[in-house]
Structures are given as C-alpha cells and as structure tokens.
Design an enzyme around this catalytic site. Structure first.
Site, mmCIF file in Angstrom:
data_model
loop_
_atom_site.group_PDB
_atom_site.id
_atom_site.type_symbol
_atom_site.label_atom_id
_atom_site.label_comp_id
_atom_site.label_asym_id
_atom_site.label_seq_id
_atom_site.Cartn_x
_atom_site.Cartn_y
_atom_site.Cartn_z
ATOM 1 N N ASP A 13 0.753 -1.237 -0.093
ATOM 2 C CA ASP A 13 0.071 0.196 -0.225
ATOM 3 C C ASP A 13 0.964 1.249 0.075
ATOM 4 O O ASP A 13 1.856 1.368 -0.794
ATOM 5 C CB ASP A 13 -1.011 -0.043 1.255
ATOM 6 C CG ASP A 13 -2.072 0.743 1.210
ATOM 7 O OD1 ASP A 13 -3.312 0.540 0.528
ATOM 8 O OD2 ASP A 13 -2.027 2.065 1.737
ATOM 9 N N ASP A 25 -7.145 -8.651 -5.266
ATOM 10 C CA ASP A 25 -7.186 -7.110 -4.739
ATOM 11 C C ASP A 25 -7.775 -6.379 -5.866
ATOM 12 O O ASP A 25 -7.341 -6.077 -6.953
ATOM 13 C CB ASP A 25 -5.869 -6.810 -4.738
ATOM 14 C CG ASP A 25 -5.410 -5.332 -4.288
ATOM 15 O OD1 ASP A 25 -6.588 -4.572 -4.243
ATOM 16 O OD2 ASP A 25 -4.400 -4.953 -3.754
ATOM 17 N N HIS A 50 -6.488 -6.973 -0.742
ATOM 18 C CA HIS A 50 -5.642 -6.116 -0.530
ATOM 19 C C HIS A 50 -4.746 -6.265 0.547
ATOM 20 O O HIS A 50 -3.550 -6.023 0.624
ATOM 21 C CB HIS A 50 -6.316 -4.852 -0.592
ATOM 22 C CG HIS A 50 -5.315 -3.584 -0.569
ATOM 23 N ND1 HIS A 50 -4.459 -3.250 -1.856
ATOM 24 C CD2 HIS A 50 -5.172 -2.658 0.385
ATOM 25 C CE1 HIS A 50 -3.729 -2.068 -1.427
ATOM 26 N NE2 HIS A 50 -4.052 -1.693 -0.200
#
Length: 301
Positions: A118, A246, A276
């Site tokens: 991320d 994801d 994710h």
C-alpha cells in the site's frame, strides 16, 4: 502544532501482537516502532500503509523472527501508537518519507530488506531510490505502486477515495474488513481501530488518498517520476508477492507493470485467497516465503 496521542490503554490485549513498542522523538513528535530479534541480525523493515499500522505485520513477523531475522516495523506519523498531527495539511509525501529516513539513520540500519505494501511502497521506494539507497539491499513488494501521475487508478480505488472524502470519521475497521478475503474476528477489527478513537485522531487515514497524484503536474508526481526512473536502473533483488483478489491494486495490470520497473525482479508470485491486505489473509505464508527467499538470496560463504 496540535498533536493527538492515543491513550495507551487503547492498546491493551491486542490479539497476536505481544511486542513492546519503542519510541523516538522526531520533529516534536513521539513516533513508535517495533524492533524485535537480534540486533546484529539482518534487518527486515516492514512498512504499512492506509489505514493500517504495525499490527498488520504480526503474522508475517513470526516466521521471520523464527528464522533469526531482526524485524523493524514503524508506525507512520498519524498511525498506530505514533503521535497524530490533527491538521490534515501537515501530512505530505515528503514528511512521511523523511520520518522513515530518520528511523533508518537513527537505528543505523544497513543491508535492509525493505518490505512494502500500500502506501508503504511509495514511501519506501522513495527512501530506497532517492534518499538513502545505500541502506537498502533488497525489496519485497506487495500490492502497492509508484505514483507518477501517469498511472490510471482503478474504479474501486476512486470509489474508496471518494468514500473517505465523504466520511472524515474514517471507519477504519470496516475498510480493512472489506479489503480482506478471510473474515476477521471482532477483536482483530478492534485492534485495527484502537489507534483511532475519534475523528480528531484520523487525519492520517483521511489524508493518504488525496496524496496520490492523478495527473503528472499534481503534487508528488515529479518525485514519483524520479523514483520510477531510478528504480528502472536498479539492480537490487526484488521479490513480488501479489494478492489474487485485490480489486483496488490488481495484479493485472498494476502488479505486472510495477515489476517491470525492477530489472532483477521475476514475475510477481500470486498469493492465493488474499485481498488487498494480504498480510491479514496470508501473513504466515508470506513470512515463510520471504524467509526462504532471503536464504536463497544470501551469498555463498
């Protein structure tokens, strides 16, 4: 600068996370990090993103610590046990980068295996490509990106950005639950929510989505372009692990395109039955895979 500090009692009884935090001072704030394993062992630095904190890596850490590695897991400013400036405008790509550079310098870490996911990716890549490349020896890359303003974000990410903009009291636990494949126990959801008891404490989670440049002239885009250019000539080893489920940053095209930036990276390995936040869905598997890869990457005596 107005700063919120989450009361320590919020962090009592965190399931699966027995590690004691360490603290350091930076720019008038107290920043937290976990530092486990032998101090003379090869360091693995694991960077979280939005809207998580170091708790995200608890399952990944287990196999790495068992294999004898040192795990350093910071809470970014505004997240976890770290202090939280309450002014949304305080949060910038540069400040998050500077905070991580200062950690590596303060602990004098070298030959780092940098694990990113991320927003940990843009921050970690900038640290490793532009700010202190001499400290980072290799990368482990998971569900992240280099944001140059030329990339096109998925419909799901745009929906996420707009949702956060409409909800300044960001529902952290709900967002994490929806970005995993496996169901999360209520006590785990509570652990993710622990740092953020009210809207005032959530400037960090609010500000990451709008920091992603969507046009080449947006703030942060030029730095992202410099990072991408530097990585394209980077010879350091890189392991790519990407969730199979994801929708925000999908393997195709995001994972494959990012891997192409790294000359010595093989095609991304798919992590089955993971969303994710693949550290939550498959953390033990990921930790064991990283450990095995580090052994294979180690030079022969």
């Amino acid at each position: 600068m107005d700063i919120y500090r989450t009361p320590e009692e919020r962090f009592s009884n965190l399931p699966g996370f027995p590690y004691e935090p360490r603290y350091r001072e930076w720019e008038g704030m107290r920043l937290a990090y976990i530092d486990e394993g032998p101090r003379d062992a090869p360091p693995v630095v694991l960077l979280h993103g939005e809207p998580t904190w170091s708790y995200l890596y608890r399952k990944v850490m287990g196999p790495l610590l068992e294999a004898g590695y040192r795990c350093v897991v910071p809470d970014l400013p505004g997240f976890g046990r770290s202090d939280k400036p309450t002014d949304d405008d305080w949060y910038t790509y540069a400040r998050h980068t500077d905070a991580m550079v200062s950690l590596m310098e303060e602990l004098d870490l070298s030959n780092i295996t940098l694990v990113v996911q991320d927003w940990g990716g843009p921050i970690g890549f900038r640290v490793a490509a532009l700010e202190c490349p001499e400290r980072v020896g290799r990368f482990v890359v998971m569900d992240t990106g280099v944001f140059t303003g030329h990339q096109r974000m998925s419909r799901e990410w745009l929906q996420f950005r707009d949702f956060v903009a409409r909800n300044p009291d960001v529902p952290v636990g709900m967002l994490i639950e929806r970005a995993t494949v496996t169901g999360l126990p209520s006590e785990v959801v509570s652990a993710y929510e622990a740092p953020f008891p009210d809207e005032r404490s959530k400037a960090g989670p609010r500000t990451f989505p709008p920091l992603i440049p969507l046009e080449p002239d947006d703030p942060g885009a030029a730095e992202g372009q410099r990072v991408a250019q530097a990585l394209s000539g980077d010879g350091r080893p890189a392991l790519f692990l990407w969730a199979d489920s994801d929708p925000v940053l999908p393997l195709d095209p995001v994972g494959h395109a990012l891997a192409e930036l790294f000359p010595n990276a093989e095609a991304p390995e798919t992590v089955e039955s993971a969303g994710h936040f693949l550290q939550e869905d498959a953390g033990d598997r990921i930790g064991r895979r990283i450990s095995d890869w580090l052994v294979s990457d180690r030079p022969a005596d």
